[in-house]
Scaffold this motif. Structure first.
Motif, short mmCIF file in Angstrom:
data_model
loop_
_atom_site.label_atom_id
_atom_site.label_comp_id
_atom_site.label_asym_id
_atom_site.label_seq_id
_atom_site.Cartn_x
_atom_site.Cartn_y
_atom_site.Cartn_z
N GLY A 329 0.83 -1.21 0.00
CA GLY A 329 0.00 0.00 0.00
C GLY A 329 0.86 1.25 0.00
N GLY A 330 2.16 1.05 0.24
CA GLY A 330 3.10 2.16 0.16
C GLY A 330 2.81 3.28 1.13
N LEU A 331 3.54 4.37 0.95
CA LEU A 331 3.34 5.53 1.82
C LEU A 331 1.99 6.18 1.53
CD1 LEU A 331 6.37 4.95 1.97
CD2 LEU A 331 6.78 7.40 1.92
N LEU A 332 1.57 6.09 0.26
CA LEU A 332 0.30 6.70 -0.12
C LEU A 332 -0.87 6.05 0.62
CD1 LEU A 332 1.02 6.93 -3.93
CD2 LEU A 332 0.51 8.89 -2.46
N GLY A 333 -0.74 4.77 0.92
CA GLY A 333 -1.85 4.08 1.56
C GLY A 333 -1.63 3.77 3.03
N VAL A 334 -0.43 3.29 3.36
CA VAL A 334 -0.19 2.88 4.76
C VAL A 334 0.07 4.12 5.62
CG1 VAL A 334 1.11 1.35 6.28
CG2 VAL A 334 0.76 0.71 3.91
N GLY A 335 0.70 5.13 5.02
CA GLY A 335 1.01 6.34 5.78
C GLY A 335 2.47 6.68 5.67
N ASN A 336 2.85 7.90 6.06
CA ASN A 336 4.22 8.34 5.87
C ASN A 336 4.85 8.93 7.13
OD1 ASN A 336 6.67 9.07 4.88
ND2 ASN A 336 5.92 10.72 3.56
N PRO A 337 5.03 8.10 8.17
CA PRO A 337 5.94 8.51 9.26
C PRO A 337 7.35 8.27 8.74
CG PRO A 337 4.97 6.37 9.75
CD PRO A 337 4.48 6.76 8.39
N ILE A 338 8.03 9.31 8.33
CA ILE A 338 9.11 9.25 7.34
C ILE A 338 10.06 8.05 7.43
CG2 ILE A 338 11.00 10.56 6.31
CD1 ILE A 338 9.39 13.06 6.94
N ALA A 339 10.89 8.00 8.50
CA ALA A 339 11.85 6.90 8.56
C ALA A 339 11.14 5.56 8.70
CB ALA A 339 12.82 7.12 9.72
N ALA A 340 10.06 5.53 9.49
CA ALA A 340 9.33 4.28 9.70
C ALA A 340 8.70 3.80 8.40
CB ALA A 340 8.25 4.47 10.77
N ALA A 341 8.27 4.74 7.56
CA ALA A 341 7.61 4.36 6.30
C ALA A 341 8.58 3.65 5.38
CB ALA A 341 7.05 5.61 5.63
N GLY A 342 9.82 4.12 5.33
CA GLY A 342 10.82 3.45 4.49
C GLY A 342 11.08 2.04 4.99
N LEU A 343 11.20 1.89 6.30
CA LEU A 343 11.50 0.56 6.85
C LEU A 343 10.28 -0.36 6.71
CD1 LEU A 343 13.81 -1.02 8.05
CD2 LEU A 343 13.01 -0.40 10.34
N MET A 344 9.07 0.22 6.71
CA MET A 344 7.86 -0.57 6.47
C MET A 344 7.97 -1.32 5.15
SD MET A 344 4.92 -0.45 4.42
CE MET A 344 4.64 1.26 3.95
N LYS A 345 8.58 -0.67 4.14
CA LYS A 345 8.73 -1.30 2.83
C LYS A 345 9.64 -2.52 2.91
CE LYS A 345 7.92 2.74 -0.07
NZ LYS A 345 7.00 2.06 -1.01
N VAL A 346 10.68 -2.41 3.72
CA VAL A 346 11.61 -3.52 3.86
C VAL A 346 10.93 -4.66 4.64
CG1 VAL A 346 13.93 -4.19 4.59
CG2 VAL A 346 13.49 -1.84 3.82
N ALA A 347 10.14 -4.29 5.65
CA ALA A 347 9.38 -5.30 6.40
C ALA A 347 8.39 -6.00 5.46
CB ALA A 347 8.64 -4.65 7.57
#
Ligand SMILES: [Zn+2]
Lengths: 388, 180, 386
Positions: A329-347
């Motif tokens: 869902g990416g940052l557009l869908g899951v949300g963008n808490p900046i550093a956490a959002a990038g690591l969400m992608k790796v998770a």
């Protein structure tokens, strides 16, 4: 020396919310605890901690890394905090990777946290200070400017239509409807909804943009001998790359992100990838704005310049397409808490490659995935390639 | 392991919780003040602006002219000491119509930030990845008529009011057709 | 002996209370040019990765890493920034090279302290925003609390703390980089203005501007490029309690852990015997004594006595801060660890000039990130001649 193999063996995350009750320390700990539990480890097993959050202005805490360190589990541990702006979320597992690959550490906890809601009245104002203090800040720039300037340049250079770019936002927000931590998952959103949303900074409209939010994500990284002992499903970090372009962003063409290309080439070389479009099975490019996903797919050599939109128009980018893009869902869908959002992608790659992504699981048991983030003054690319 | 986990931590608050006093918070403001030394290159640039001149820097090795000036060329790492006046006209490389101020207030008439490639500086081209562009705002223009490639000219503050700052240029306005 | 990573070049600029003639970028550039010339490398061709240490509120810029690459010759290269002391930056470069992916890495740290108009207020924002900051105490109070408890438990005296200042500022007389060299007596120091009693103003290092760049290389590359490599024999770092409410006040367990990590890599059992000199934390005078004990150079409570006997003098058994330390040279904020590393490298190359210590082979460097943190790092350097 010979390079040590490094695996991801555990992951955890908090919900991404507009405004969290938990403090930054608490968000960090919630994610870290969940990651450790997922691979049945405790803090005693952790040799060192890597932490990502940026910038300090959100929290209004100087040396915010030191302040958050105990929340991230670093009491009595070697602790490092990296920052490369928006690229931080994908950089912090790279930092964890070099801790382990150096031979100095066997198990490293990687935590990324962002609490943007503390800033008053709106987190966006904290971004004024990313601009050059003498030559730019006196013009009172808004963060939206740089995205709008880049988006306009990208659209105009390649002749890409706004109604096509809106497909990215629609696809990602629909994907996020299946993510239990998502802030803005919407199964029924349409291109018209995006095009009719409020104009913020033309060509950028409200639904082109990811929402600011609070949240944390954590991973556990381990050296090969430890990973093999602890799990039968390690996900290997096969390649990492990062490049930072000049700060003089008005001296380069914004239509194409060369720094992402260079970062990707570094990661592909390390992973032995020659034809990324064939050898990458799932991609999480950075998507704080919808056009950014396209921009980055081109830098990542997953599409030709100006052609990334075809992945969306042809259905290749859909979860059941041949190159699922941002199934999280990416940052557009899951949300963008900046550093956490990038690591969400790796998770997300970790869960997808282990076939543990639940309702978001893409078919075909993908073998290799890529996550990428971007940041600073349209300047930094961070790339990680993982495989099982 | 999201397929095996159904509870994720994180507790969402809403504005009403604050209004109702259900959530306690501490308010504080950072007192951070700086007086940045402008140094050789930017100091020279600002002094130029005060005189109504936009200075660029030229690298003989890379054969490019960029703005603002700097003491080292970032591409060849040779010293850059040749500062030359550029024209105060240029071309819009990209722009936006922004309806939100820097501190997130909504406005009716958009601000028009733009990257402007200055005449006399390097231009993008088949053989050049670099250009001498600066960020500034556009004015005296109908927002609907702004386009990439538009020719513009700087509008300066009156000489007496200039202080050696980027705001000594008020904005850039469209060049009349005959001059464009 | 560990021969995987070496320091092959050092450069510096500034080291003055103010540097109005240059911008921060120009300060960094001057240090970088010197370091690259010293290492014999071209950054565009030879350096593969760059690491800087910086904090946003100190720079006055959010995500300051943006502004790093150009003046270091690092544009469009693998650059990243960490928020740490310079020794954390050095540790990062050490790890990058040990992965086998990078052969040459540069580390940069700087201070433009003179440009910060409200340093104390900014440091105050490092306190816990909910529990501590509302008390509106100048953050030096944390050092006052620590010094008080340290003196109480260790039996060290105010005179001994003052003697650290006398030694370091006297050592600085021989160091051309030093801004605060002086001939003082312990009396002078103790009669100076109080800051956070028992801590006095003259026992507190004063910030200066400066930049330090260090170039590191793999063993293979160092052999090719350098005829005077200084080897990194060990690196350690550790954090203690982030909160004031749960920390030990008289000892520094995080310095001890960082040192143990570095000693383990370097194969050092007894630093007093196996290390020849040290450049360590003296942000506050008592910290030098407390750190010596945490580093295992002497037992808890012994450092003050050894100091009075002259053991830590430049000609003593174990010279400490022969450069003048932060009290004598000035404090470079987060670049301080790199300043100490620079001094150690000059000593091990025999290039320290008037403050050169005779016959040195192994040096120890240690740094702390200052109040209110518990973040420290330790490095062991070796010139492999011993
Ligand atoms: Zn050049």
């Amino acid at each position: 020396m010979g390079m040590r193999k490094v695996a991801v063996i555990g992951a955890g995350m908090t919900k991404f919310v507009r405004r969290a009750l938990e403090t930054p320390k608490e968000l960090s700990w919630e994610a870290a605890k969940m990651a450790l539990d997922s691979c049945e480890l405790t803090m005693d097993d952790v040799d060192g901690v890597c932490f990502g959050t940026a910038p300090d202005a959100f929290d209004g805490v100087h040396m915010n890394g030191e302040y958050c360190s105990d929340g991230a589990g670093a009491w009595n541990k070697p602790f490092m905090r990296c920052f490369v702006g928006g690229g931080t979320g994908v950089f912090v597992p790279i930092q964890g990777w070099y801790h382990v690959a150096s031979g100095l550490f066997d198990v490293v906890l990687v935590v990324a946290e962002e609490k943007m809601s503390s800033y008053y009245p709106h987190a966006q104002a904290a971004f004024l200070t990313i601009f050059d203090h003498t030559t730019e800040r006196p013009l009172k720039p808004n963060l939206l400017w740089i995205f709008a300037l880049e988006m306009n340049r990208y659209m105009t250079t390649y002749g890409i239509r706004k109604e096509d770019i809106a497909r990215v936002s629609v696809q990602h927000k629909r994907n996020a409807a299946n993510h239990p931590c998502a802030l803005l998952g919407e199964a029924n959103i349409t291109v018209e909804d995006v095009l009719n949303s409020e104009v913020l900074a033309w060509p950028v409209q409200r639904f082109d943009v990811s929402p600011v939010s609070d949240g944390a994500v954590a991973l556990v990284l381990a050296a090969e001998h430890v990973a093999k002992r602890l799990t039968d499903k390690p996900v290997w970090i096969e390649g990492v790359g990062w490049h930072l372009d000049t700060a003089y962003w008005t001296n380069r063409d914004l239509a194409y992100p060369r720094y992402v290309e260079y970062a990707a080439k570094m990661a592909y070389d390390m992973a032995g990838i020659k034809e990324p479009r064939k050898e990458i099975h799932i991609a999480e490019p950075y998507d704080p704005f919808d056009y950014k996903a396209l921009h980055h797919l081109e830098g990542l050599q997953l599409a030709e310049r100006g052609k990334a939109i075809e992945l969306y128009l042809s259905g290749a980018a859909a979860p059941d397409g041949d190159l699922p893009i941002c199934p999280s869902g990416g940052l557009l869908g899951v949300g963008n808490p900046i550093a956490a959002a990038g690591l969400m992608k790796v998770a997300e790659l970790f869960w997808q490659l282990r076939s543990e992504a639940g309702a978001r699981q893409v078919p075909g048991q993908p073998r290799r995935g890529l996550a990428q983030a971007w940041g600073d003054l349209m300047q930094v690319g961070t790339v990680i390639v993982m495989g099982r | 392991m999201t397929s095996r986990i159904n509870h994720f931590p994180g507790t969402s608050l809403n504005e009403q919780d604050f209004a109702d006093g259900k959530v306690l918070f501490v308010h504080d403001a950072l007192k951070a003040e700086y007086a940045w030394d402008t140094g050789i290159a930017i100091g020279t640039y600002l002094a130029g602006l005060k005189r109504g001149v936009i200075l660029g820097a030229h690298c003989r090795h890379c054969r490019k002219t960029v703005v603002p000036p700097r003491t080292v060329c970032e591409w060849c790492f040779r010293p850059m000491s040749e500062y030359i006046p550029l024209q105060d006209t240029g071309t819009v490389n990209t722009f936006s119509l922004c309806y939100v101020t820097w501190d997130v207030r909504r406005i009716k008439e958009p601000e028009i930030p733009a990257v402007i490639t200055l005449d006399g500086a390097s231009q993008l081209g088949p053989a050049s990845l670099f250009m001498g562009g600066i960020m500034h705002k556009l004015g005296e223009v109908n927002p609907e008529q702004v386009h990439i490639g538009m020719r513009v000219k700087a509008v300066w503050k009156p000489e007496k009011e200039r202080e050696g700052a980027i705001t000594d240029i008020l904005y850039f306005k469209p060049l009349p057709k005959e001059e464009a | 002996m560990n021969k995987e990573v070496a320091i092959i070049g050092v450069g510096w600029s500034g080291f003055h209370p103010s540097t109005p003639e240059v911008s921060y970028k120009e300060l960094m550039y001057a240090a970088a040019v010197r370091a690259y010339a010293d290492a014999g490398v071209d950054p565009r061709r030879d350096i593969e990765s760059f690491v800087t240490v910086a904090e946003d509120f100190i720079e006055g810029t959010s995500i300051f890493d943006e502004y790093v690459p150009d003046q270091l010759g690092a544009a469009l290269k693998s650059v990243h920034t960490i928020t740490g002391d310079g020794l954390h930056g050095l540790a990062t470069a050490y790890m990058l090279i040990r992965t086998g992916v990078f052969d040459v890495v540069a580390v940069e740290g700087h201070s433009k302290a003179s440009n910060i108009q409200t340093l104390d207020s900014i440091v105050g924002h490092a306190q816990d925003p909910v529990l501590n900051r509302p008390l509106r105490l100048n953050t030096h109070f944390v050092a006052g609390l620590e010094m008080q408890r340290y003196l109480h438990d260790s039996g060290s005296s105010l005179e001994q703390c003052a003697a650290v200042v006398v030694k370091n500022r006297h050592n600085a007389l021989k160091n051309p980089l030093a801004s605060y060299s002086a001939n003082l007596t312990a009396e002078d120091v103790m009669q100076g203005p109080p800051l956070a009693w028992p801590l006095g103003r003259l026992e507190t290092a004063t910030p200066v501007d400066g930049s330090v760049v260090i170039v590191l290389a793999s063993g293979r590359k160092a052999a090719e490029l350098s005829d005077n490599p200084v080897w990194i024999a060990g690196m350690g770092w550790c954090n203690g309690s982030a909160s004031l409410e749960s920390r030990e006040w008289s000892t520094l367990p995080y310095v001890e852990k960082a040192a143990q990590m570095a000693y383990r890599q370097a194969g050092i059992g007894d630093p007093w015997d196996e290390v020849d000199f040290a450049e360590i934390d003296d942000t506050y005078a008592y910290k030098e004594l407390q750190s010596l004990e945490a580093l295992g150079i002497c037992a808890f409570g012994e450092a003050g006595e050894l100091l009075m006997q002259g053991a830590f003098d430049p000609y003593g058994e174990f010279p400490v801060n022969a450069s003048g330390g932060s009290l004598g040279v000035g404090h470079l904020l987060d670049a301080t660890g790199l300043h100490r590393a620079l001094e150690a490298v000059l000593q091990l190359r025999g290039e320290a000039g008037a403050h050169q210590i005779e016959d040195v082979h192994t040096g120890l460097v240690q740094s702390w990130r200052g109040v209110p943190t518990t973040s420290a790092a330790v490095a062991i350097f070796d010139n492999q001649e011993g």
